[in-house]
Write a protein that holds these residues in place. Structure first.
Motif, short mmCIF file in Angstrom:
data_model
loop_
_atom_site.label_atom_id
_atom_site.label_comp_id
_atom_site.label_asym_id
_atom_site.label_seq_id
_atom_site.Cartn_x
_atom_site.Cartn_y
_atom_site.Cartn_z
N ALA A 13 9.59 1.47 2.29
CA ALA A 13 8.72 2.28 1.44
C ALA A 13 9.45 2.72 0.17
N HIS A 14 10.72 3.08 0.31
CA HIS A 14 11.51 3.48 -0.86
C HIS A 14 11.60 2.32 -1.86
N VAL A 15 11.84 1.11 -1.35
CA VAL A 15 11.93 -0.07 -2.22
C VAL A 15 10.59 -0.31 -2.92
N GLY A 20 7.09 0.33 -7.96
CA GLY A 20 5.78 0.77 -8.47
C GLY A 20 4.61 0.42 -7.57
N GLU A 21 4.87 0.10 -6.33
CA GLU A 21 3.80 -0.26 -5.40
C GLU A 21 3.52 0.90 -4.44
N ALA A 22 2.92 1.94 -4.99
CA ALA A 22 2.71 3.18 -4.24
C ALA A 22 1.79 2.99 -3.03
N GLU A 23 0.74 2.18 -3.17
CA GLU A 23 -0.20 2.01 -2.06
C GLU A 23 0.47 1.30 -0.87
N ARG A 24 1.24 0.26 -1.17
CA ARG A 24 1.96 -0.43 -0.09
C ARG A 24 3.02 0.48 0.52
N ARG A 28 3.46 1.71 4.48
CA ARG A 28 4.71 1.62 5.25
C ARG A 28 5.06 2.99 5.85
N LEU A 29 4.85 4.05 5.07
CA LEU A 29 5.13 5.40 5.59
C LEU A 29 4.18 5.77 6.72
N ASP A 30 2.93 5.34 6.63
CA ASP A 30 1.98 5.56 7.74
C ASP A 30 2.47 4.86 9.00
N ASN A 31 3.00 3.64 8.83
CA ASN A 31 3.55 2.91 9.98
C ASN A 31 4.76 3.64 10.56
#
Length: 139
Positions: A13-15, A20-24, A28-31
């Motif tokens: 998620a940090h990467v 600039g891919e906030a939605e992805r 990942r953070l939800d996972n």
């Protein structure tokens, strides 16, 4: 396994955020959160008590509000997320709490953060074995 998977998801998620891919990144953070909750559930089922990592947002003091109880304070997400850990708060504040059933608005309570897994387990055991409350028998 679930915790390792969660840590990997957070790193990814940090990467993604840096790219600039906030939605992805949010996905990942939800996972990661789901993996952490799954690991916590497995630990609770097995009876294992662990010391949690302490995020910076967890307060070290708590201002008592009208209607608060040590049980309710301990159950709050930003405190311990476990009502049975109230003896940790009681012990840390024994100078100002004579009876754990009697706390008062505007009291400022210390919230212990640097406790061992053994201290957490002892607090939970004490809370579960406490039995009926009698005024004045808090110790």
């Amino acid at each position: 396994g679930a915790l390792a998977s969660a840590e990997l998801a957070v790193e990814q998620a940090h990467v993604l955020l840096a790219a600039g891919e906030a939605e992805r990144a949010a996905n990942r953070l939800d996972n990661a959160l789901a993996d952490c909750l799954r690991a916590e559930e497995l630990l609770q089922r097995s009876g294992v008590v662990t010391a949690r990592r302490t995020p910076a947002v967890q307060p070290e003091r708590y201002a008592v509000q009208r209607g608060d109880t040590l049980w309710g304070i301990s159950a709050q997400e930003q405190i311990y997320r476990n009502p049975f850990m109230w003896p940790l708060i009681y012990k840390a504040n024994s100078q100002q709490i004579r009876d754990p059933e009697l706390i008062f608005p505007r009291q400022i309570l210390v919230i212990p953060r640097n406790f061992t897994p053994e201290e957490a387990a002892a607090a939970i055991q004490r809370a579960r074995q406490r039995g009926a409350w009698r005024l004045g028998d808090g110790r």
